[in-house]
Scaffold this motif. Structure first.
Motif, PDB file in Angstrom:
ATOM      1  N   PHE A 115       0.842  -1.199   0.000  1.00 16.66           N
ATOM      2  CA  PHE A 115       0.000   0.000   0.000  1.00 16.66           C
ATOM      3  C   PHE A 115       0.878   1.251   0.000  1.00 16.66           C
ATOM      4  O   PHE A 115       0.651   2.177  -0.780  1.00 16.66           O
ATOM      5  N   ASN A 116       1.882   1.269   0.856  1.00 15.47           N
ATOM      6  CA  ASN A 116       2.762   2.449   0.944  1.00 15.47           C
ATOM      7  C   ASN A 116       3.568   2.651  -0.335  1.00 15.47           C
ATOM      8  O   ASN A 116       3.730   3.786  -0.797  1.00 15.47           O
ATOM      9  N   ALA A 117       4.048   1.583  -0.919  1.00 12.77           N
ATOM     10  CA  ALA A 117       4.862   1.689  -2.140  1.00 12.77           C
ATOM     11  C   ALA A 117       4.039   2.130  -3.349  1.00 12.77           C
ATOM     12  O   ALA A 117       4.550   2.821  -4.230  1.00 12.77           O
ATOM     13  N   TYR A 118       2.774   1.747  -3.399  1.00 16.31           N
ATOM     14  CA  TYR A 118       1.932   2.037  -4.567  1.00 16.31           C
ATOM     15  C   TYR A 118       0.822   3.039  -4.262  1.00 16.31           C
ATOM     16  O   TYR A 118      -0.079   3.226  -5.069  1.00 16.31           O
ATOM     17  N   HIS A 119       0.904   3.698  -3.114  1.00 16.41           N
ATOM     18  CA  HIS A 119      -0.061   4.728  -2.756  1.00 16.41           C
ATOM     19  C   HIS A 119      -0.135   5.759  -3.876  1.00 16.41           C
ATOM     20  O   HIS A 119       0.882   6.110  -4.477  1.00 16.41           O
ATOM     21  N   ASN A 133      -7.470   2.253  -1.000  1.00 19.02           N
ATOM     22  CA  ASN A 133      -7.132   0.836  -1.111  1.00 19.02           C
ATOM     23  C   ASN A 133      -7.277   0.362  -2.561  1.00 19.02           C
ATOM     24  O   ASN A 133      -6.372  -0.272  -3.105  1.00 19.02           O
ATOM     25  N   ILE A 134      -8.387   0.679  -3.183  1.00 20.27           N
ATOM     26  CA  ILE A 134      -8.612   0.276  -4.574  1.00 20.27           C
ATOM     27  C   ILE A 134      -7.540   0.879  -5.480  1.00 20.27           C
ATOM     28  O   ILE A 134      -6.944   0.184  -6.309  1.00 20.27           O
ATOM     29  N   ASN A 139      -2.807   0.321  -8.835  1.00 19.78           N
ATOM     30  CA  ASN A 139      -1.489   0.817  -9.220  1.00 19.78           C
ATOM     31  C   ASN A 139      -0.471  -0.331  -9.142  1.00 19.78           C
ATOM     32  O   ASN A 139       0.338  -0.520 -10.053  1.00 19.78           O
ATOM     33  N   TYR A 140      -0.544  -1.108  -8.071  1.00 21.99           N
ATOM     34  CA  TYR A 140       0.331  -2.286  -7.920  1.00 21.99           C
ATOM     35  C   TYR A 140       0.056  -3.305  -9.032  1.00 21.99           C
ATOM     36  O   TYR A 140       0.983  -3.794  -9.683  1.00 21.99           O
ATOM     37  N   ALA A 141      -1.215  -3.618  -9.257  1.00 21.53           N
ATOM     38  CA  ALA A 141      -1.572  -4.601 -10.287  1.00 21.53           C
ATOM     39  C   ALA A 141      -1.114  -4.138 -11.668  1.00 21.53           C
ATOM     40  O   ALA A 141      -0.679  -4.960 -12.485  1.00 21.53           O
TER      41      ALA A 141
END
Length: 155
Positions: A115-119, A133-134, A139-141
């Motif tokens: 979460f922190n890396a892709y916030h 969260n979404i 962003n991560y996906a």
């Protein structure tokens, strides 16, 4: 079949049908209301979206479009339902992440380091915030799978 037996059978069937329908209706707030009548009674987010799963997804998609993060409503919805059944406060306290002290949280079950890396700037820093969260999970996906639309299992 006598009329009285048929009447009892009809009442039983109706009772079961209503009970089954009642269970589906009870589950609606967890998943998020999408009907017009439910959406009009729900509160709204600061950005003016309904404070339901539908509104959270739509607000996330608007932010994602501004930031160039790919994803569709259907891809997000499918993954949210699989990961948390639409509960923004869902937490996984039993998998390997939890055993290591970092449980998955929120609608798309994101661990804090991810979460922190892709916030995504402009969203809350609270991993339980549905839109944050979404958006972070999408962003991560996007970085790992090309899009949330390409995710069909735990990620």
């Amino acid at each position: 079949m006598p009329a009285s037996a048929q009447s009892r059978r009809t009442r039983l069937f109706r009772t079961l049908a209503v009970a089954g329908t009642g269970a589906a209706i009870i589950a609606l707030p967890i998943v998020g209301a999408t009907t017009a009548s439910a959406a009009t009674t729900a509160s709204t987010t600061a950005a003016g979206y309904s404070n339901t799963l539908d509104g959270w997804i739509r607000e996330s998609l608007a932010i994602m479009a501004q930031k160039g993060i790919p994803g569709t409503y259907n891809g997000i919805y499918r993954n949210v339902i699989r990961e948390s059944s639409g509960n923004p406060y869902a937490i996984n306290n039993w998998d390997s992440n939890a055993a290591a002290g970092t449980p998955s949280k929120g609608l798309l079950q994101v661990i804090d380091p991810t979460f922190n890396a892709y916030h995504v700037a402009g969203t809350s820093f609270d991993p339980y915030d549905p839109v944050a969260n979404i958006t972070a999970a999408c962003n991560y996906a996007a970085a790992v799978y090309g899009s949330i639309d390409n995710v069909y299992g735990a990620y």
